[in-house]
Enzyme design. Structure first.
Site, PDB file in Angstrom:
ATOM      1  N   ASP A 165       0.825  -1.302  -0.007  1.00 40.63           N
ATOM      2  CA  ASP A 165      -0.052   0.061  -0.191  1.00 40.63           C
ATOM      3  C   ASP A 165       0.920   1.162  -0.045  1.00 40.63           C
ATOM      4  O   ASP A 165       1.950   1.191   0.681  1.00 40.63           O
ATOM      5  CB  ASP A 165      -0.964   0.052   1.219  1.00 40.63           C
ATOM      6  CG  ASP A 165      -0.412  -0.137   2.723  1.00 40.63           C
ATOM      7  OD1 ASP A 165       0.809  -0.851   2.659  1.00 40.63           O
ATOM      8  OD2 ASP A 165      -0.906   0.293   3.557  1.00 40.63           O
ATOM      9  N   GLU A 205       0.209  -1.995   5.557  1.00 40.96           N
ATOM     10  CA  GLU A 205       1.310  -1.412   6.383  1.00 40.96           C
ATOM     11  C   GLU A 205       0.918  -0.036   6.995  1.00 40.96           C
ATOM     12  O   GLU A 205       0.868   0.624   8.180  1.00 40.96           O
ATOM     13  CB  GLU A 205       2.675  -1.600   6.057  1.00 40.96           C
ATOM     14  CG  GLU A 205       3.845  -1.279   6.991  1.00 40.96           C
ATOM     15  CD  GLU A 205       4.353   0.389   7.136  1.00 40.96           C
ATOM     16  OE1 GLU A 205       4.939   0.545   7.989  1.00 40.96           O
ATOM     17  OE2 GLU A 205       3.787   0.878   6.457  1.00 40.96           O
TER      18      GLU A 205
END
Length: 463
Positions: A104, A180
């Protein structure tokens, strides 16, 4: 011993399980194609991958690993947000090293209704959220910095070892994880669809088929390293008051006497601000793995409803983000804030942690072989020891926390975080590749202890 190794500062580097020869260093360096690395970083960086939208990037990484022979598989809490796990080495007896980078990228949520209450229109239109490019010798685009650049370096590092014909005794795990950065499930944004860290490296450790002796979070640290990381809590502070029909409201002279709790925000915010300043000053954590400076900031305010007006509101909530060092826990934050709020003239309040993630740090003795390997690799690649990372990198969450939480010695290290150059990527890929070799060892007929200019620690595992 060759000239290059004679110039190494062995204070930390000698702790590496395997001492790399000049011939090995040069073979690995020659096997890194800077153009290929740059192309991979840009290709990965230009795949839109907001949190909760990582599948396209995960598929790209999986297919790349498959094509390069790294035996990838997927492990995910949901099929739309998988972890990708590849492998290299494992041909003999040696320590296993896990590299992790996150899929991400930092970005507005993509929910237009939500984003317009957080960002200005010009900020939302910023191309660096989703695009990456090379300009004036520097790489632009937030995905390159966080975290596609380090991810590309990790992948090319393993390919360089393979291309150079260097088999590893221990195994390298190459992992790419969702979530994350975030988000966190809070209020109506709840459930698995809004999970972040729980389905990334944390899920990978438990369900990804990995058995690491050491781990590295591949992220930008300006070539420094740190083996401690902070956690955080989000504290919801509900300020309670009374809703009164506006035509019958007897408007008080002072806002602190107003029944609508929104009017009480001024003193509450002032008190939280003073607390946060003292909190940061009093809780700096200095350890062998770096310096952590915990900070706090109000992330959001919610109160009333713009469509259901006429009587004010009985509730106004503040959401306070509080960073926690590896020494701290959520209870002490709760008690401090509870004491502060009780000094204020409020009709009532409710205090609740809606997110809790503690910070962690590796045991210095157990992480020493890994830190020594990174230091050795950095000296061979950049001709200088690996410094301790700037406190900002040990004052945030990174996924080395997941592994230190599980008693796997872990650190974070990588290229410059801001405006890296193609040469920075190449240096970082070389450091990663040499670290893999220095930790896992080369698989040949194994030397007893010392052979020529190569030293192999007979017990490369953490004690």
């Amino acid at each position: 011993m060759d000239t290059r190794l004679a110039m190494i500062n062995f204070a930390n580097a000698s702790k590496a399980p395997y001492l790399i020869t000049q011939a090995e260093r040069d073979a690995v360096a020659a096997a890194i194609d800077p153009a290929e690395l740059l192309d991979l970083a840009l290709a990965l960086g230009n795949i839109p991958s907001r949190s909760r939208e990582e599948l396209a990037a995960a598929t790209f990484v999986h297919d790349w690993m498959q094509a390069e022979g790294f035996r990838p598989h997927l492990s995910g809490a949901t099929p739309e947000r998988p972890n990708v796990i590849g492998e290299y080495g494992g041909h003999g007896i040696g320590a296993n090293l896990l590299f992790t980078a996150h899929l991400d990228t930092e970005s507005p949520s993509g929910n237009a209704t939500q984003d317009r209450f957080r960002y200005r229109p010009a900020t939302l239109a910023e191309p660096e959220w989703t695009r990456c490019w090379l300009e004036d010798g520097h790489l632009h685009g937030y995905p390159i910095s966080n975290d596609r650049g380090p991810m590309s370096c990790m992948l090319i590092a393993a390919k360089a070892l393979k291309r150079a014909g260097i088999n590893l005794a221990g195994k390298v795990y190459l992992t790419a994880c969702p979530g994350e950065i975030g988000p966190e499930p809070i209020e109506e944004f709840a459930g698995i669809d809004y999970m972040g860290k729980d389905i990334g490296a944390h899920y990978l450790f438990h369900h990804g088929g990995v058995a690491p002796d050491y781990a590295i979070a591949a992220e930008g640290t300006d070539f420094g390293m740190t083996w401690q990381g902070c956690g955080y809590t989000v504290m919801r502070i509900r300020i309670l008051g009374r809703g009164l029909f506006t035509p019958i409201l007897d408007t008080p002279a002072r806002t602190t006497s107003h029944p609508n709790p929104i009017y009480r925000l001024g003193p509450v915010i002032d008190a939280l601000h003073e607390w946060s300043r003292a909190y940061e000053h009093n809780n700096i954590h200095t350890g062998p793995g770096g310096i952590s400076r915990p900070k706090a900031q109000i992330a959001s305010v919610r109160g009333g409803s713009p469509t259901d007006f006429g009587a004010g509101t009985e509730v106004c909530a503040l959401y306070l983000e509080v960073i926690m060092t590896p020494e701290q826990n959520v209870a002490e934050i709760y008690h401090q804030l509870n004491a502060v709020l009780r000094t204020l003239d409020l009709e009532g309040f409710e205090l609740e942690p809606v997110v809790v993630r503690h910070g962690f740090e590796a045991d210095s003795a157990r992480v020493a072989p890994l830190a020594g390997a990174v230091d050795l690799a950095t000296q061979l690649a950049r001709h200088q020891p690996a410094p301790m990372a700037h406190p900002v990198y040990s004052s945030m969450w990174r996924d080395h926390n997941v592994f230190n939480m599980q008693r796997i010695p872990a650190l974070t290290t990588g290229m410059p975080r801001w405006r890296p150059t193609p040469d920075d990527l190449t240096s970082s890929a070389l450091i990663y590749a040499l670290t893999m070799l220095a930790v896992c060892g080369r698989h040949e007929s194994r030397p007893a202890c010392v052979s020529g200019d190569s030293v192999y620690d007979d017990s490369p595992f953490p004690s």
